[in-house]
Design a protein around this motif. Structure first.
Motif, PDB file in Angstrom:
ATOM      1  N   UNK A   1       1.046   3.851   5.128  1.00  0.00           N
ATOM      2  CA  UNK A   1       0.675   3.517   3.746  1.00  0.00           C
ATOM      3  C   UNK A   1      -0.170   4.642   3.146  1.00  0.00           C
ATOM      4  N   UNK A   2      -1.160   5.130   3.892  1.00  0.00           N
ATOM      5  CA  UNK A   2      -1.996   6.224   3.403  1.00  0.00           C
ATOM      6  C   UNK A   2      -1.150   7.486   3.209  1.00  0.00           C
ATOM      7  N   UNK A   3      -0.267   7.764   4.157  1.00  0.00           N
ATOM      8  CA  UNK A   3       0.600   8.944   4.043  1.00  0.00           C
ATOM      9  C   UNK A   3       1.448   8.855   2.778  1.00  0.00           C
ATOM     10  N   UNK A   4       2.009   7.684   2.524  1.00  0.00           N
ATOM     11  CA  UNK A   4       2.838   7.485   1.338  1.00  0.00           C
ATOM     12  C   UNK A   4       1.994   7.654   0.067  1.00  0.00           C
ATOM     13  N   UNK A   5       0.800   7.080   0.067  1.00  0.00           N
ATOM     14  CA  UNK A   5      -0.085   7.172  -1.099  1.00  0.00           C
ATOM     15  C   UNK A   5      -0.434   8.632  -1.402  1.00  0.00           C
ATOM     16  N   UNK A   6      -0.846   9.380  -0.390  1.00  0.00           N
ATOM     17  CA  UNK A   6      -1.232  10.776  -0.584  1.00  0.00           C
ATOM     18  C   UNK A   6      -0.033  11.640  -0.972  1.00  0.00           C
ATOM     19  N   UNK A   7       1.113  11.382  -0.367  1.00  0.00           N
ATOM     20  CA  UNK A   7       2.329  12.137  -0.699  1.00  0.00           C
ATOM     21  C   UNK A   7       2.735  11.903  -2.151  1.00  0.00           C
ATOM     22  N   UNK A   8       2.649  10.662  -2.594  1.00  0.00           N
ATOM     23  CA  UNK A   8       3.025  10.328  -3.965  1.00  0.00           C
ATOM     24  C   UNK A   8       2.113  11.032  -4.971  1.00  0.00           C
ATOM     25  N   UNK A   9       0.817  11.030  -4.689  1.00  0.00           N
ATOM     26  CA  UNK A   9      -0.130  11.691  -5.593  1.00  0.00           C
ATOM     27  C   UNK A   9       0.127  13.202  -5.614  1.00  0.00           C
ATOM     28  N   UNK A  10       0.367  13.788  -4.450  1.00  0.00           N
ATOM     29  CA  UNK A  10       0.644  15.233  -4.388  1.00  0.00           C
ATOM     30  C   UNK A  10       1.893  15.578  -5.200  1.00  0.00           C
ATOM     31  N   UNK A  11       2.935  14.762  -5.093  1.00  0.00           N
ATOM     32  CA  UNK A  11       4.158  15.001  -5.887  1.00  0.00           C
ATOM     33  C   UNK A  11       3.869  14.875  -7.380  1.00  0.00           C
ATOM     34  N   UNK A  12       3.054  13.887  -7.749  1.00  0.00           N
ATOM     35  CA  UNK A  12       2.810  13.644  -9.172  1.00  0.00           C
ATOM     36  C   UNK A  12       2.056  14.809  -9.826  1.00  0.00           C
TER      37      UNK A  12
END
Length: 113
Positions: free
Chosen positions: A91-102
Motif C-alpha cells: 500500500x505504501x509502495x503504491x501510494x509513493x509510486x502514484x505521487x511520484x508519477x503525478x
C-alpha cells in the motif's frame, strides 16, 4: 507522530534521510524546513537523496499534499537520483509510486528491503 533524521554524506555526495511513523501536517512541515536548511550548503545536482522509509506508515489523506510537495521539491532541486527504501508494504509502495508519477519524478527508485 512522525519523526525524521537528515544526514549529509559529503564524501559520497548523498543526502540521507530517515522517516518513520505517521506524519501529521506539522511533522511534514518540520521535515521540509530541516531539508531546506540542509541543502543550502550543497550543490544539489551533484547529490543523490536516499530516504529510508522502512518504518514509515501509510500517509493519511490530509498529509498527501505535503508528501507531493516534497517530491516536487526533490525534482525542482535537481537531485541526480531519488531512492526510497521501503519494507514490504504494497500500500505504501503504491501510494509513493502514484505521487511520484503525478509530479513526474522520473529519477525515483523504490527499493524494497
Amino acid at each position: 507522530m512522525g519523526s525524521f533524521n537528515i544526514e549529509l554524506d559529503q564524501t559520497n555526495k548523498v543526502l540521507k534521510a530517515q522517516v518513520e511513523g505517521t506524519f501529521s501536517p506539522e511533522d511534514g512541515m518540520r521535515s521540509v524546513e530541516a531539508y531546506q536548511k540542509t541543502i543550502t550548503s550543497i550543490a544539489v545536482p551533484e547529490y543523490e537523496i536516499d530516504i529510508d522509509c522502512t518504518k514509515l506508515n501509510v500517509s493519511a489523506p490530509d498529509t498527501l499534499p505535503i508528501l507531493e510537495g516534497c517530491f516536487q521539491m526533490y525534482k525542482k532541486d535537481g537531485f541526480k537520483k531519488v531512492t526510497l527504501r521501503l519494507a514490504k508494504n504494497p500500500i505504501l509502495k503504491m501510494q509513493l509510486s502514484r505521487i511520484a508519477r503525478s509530479v513526474q519524478l522520473n529519477n525515483l527508485e523504490i527499493v524494497e528491503v
